[in-house]
Design an enzyme around this catalytic site. Sequence first.
Site, PDB file in Angstrom:
ATOM      1  N   CYS A  27       6.710   0.819 -16.638  1.00 54.44           N
ATOM      2  CA  CYS A  27       5.962   1.823 -16.614  1.00 54.44           C
ATOM      3  C   CYS A  27       5.896   2.259 -15.001  1.00 54.44           C
ATOM      4  O   CYS A  27       6.710   1.621 -14.225  1.00 54.44           O
ATOM      5  CB  CYS A  27       4.554   1.720 -17.094  1.00 54.44           C
ATOM      6  SG  CYS A  27       3.262   0.411 -16.017  1.00 54.44           S
ATOM      7  N   HIS A  38       9.391 -21.072 -13.803  1.00 55.24           N
ATOM      8  CA  HIS A  38       8.139 -21.326 -13.908  1.00 55.24           C
ATOM      9  C   HIS A  38       7.040 -21.017 -14.925  1.00 55.24           C
ATOM     10  O   HIS A  38       6.352 -21.786 -15.315  1.00 55.24           O
ATOM     11  CB  HIS A  38       7.532 -21.372 -12.504  1.00 55.24           C
ATOM     12  CG  HIS A  38       8.134 -21.945 -11.506  1.00 55.24           C
ATOM     13  ND1 HIS A  38       7.650 -22.163  -9.933  1.00 55.24           N
ATOM     14  CD2 HIS A  38       9.387 -22.744 -11.497  1.00 55.24           C
ATOM     15  CE1 HIS A  38       8.683 -22.827  -9.330  1.00 55.24           C
ATOM     16  NE2 HIS A  38       9.488 -23.118 -10.193  1.00 55.24           N
TER      17      HIS A  38
END
Length: 150
Positions: A66, A99
Amino acid sequence: MLIAIGSDHTGIDHKYIINNFLIKKGYKIKDFGFSKYGEQVDYPDFIHPTAEFVNQGKADFGIIICGSGNGAAMTANKYHKIRAALVWKKEIAILARKHNNANIISLPARFINKNKITEIVEIFLVTSFEGGRHKIRTEKIPKILSSSAG
């Protein structure tokens, strides 16, 4: 590998570039994105089906686009099994996977150069989750609301 992709009107060009790149690389695509130039739409209408498809395990990863990437990420992260990361450069794509074990990349169409987008997407898709201390942390992300929560 199957990739779900969804975008609003600001992400049409980026979506086509990504789709073409992924198909050339041998990925399969499920496109939930908007495709009509010149019209404006509401990003949740295209992000919800993309996130739901990934949440149900029907796709390996998702790509959502977006204008700022924020609304798309917020929408996708409403799903229990989704970890959507807002990514605008390679280093964040690496960390989102290593991570955070992100399974959806949220891209800000207004802030990523079209010439860099495929490199960011490819890095996201090929980077592996490190596990270890990061696995402990990602397991703490989902929260089940109790019926007594008010």
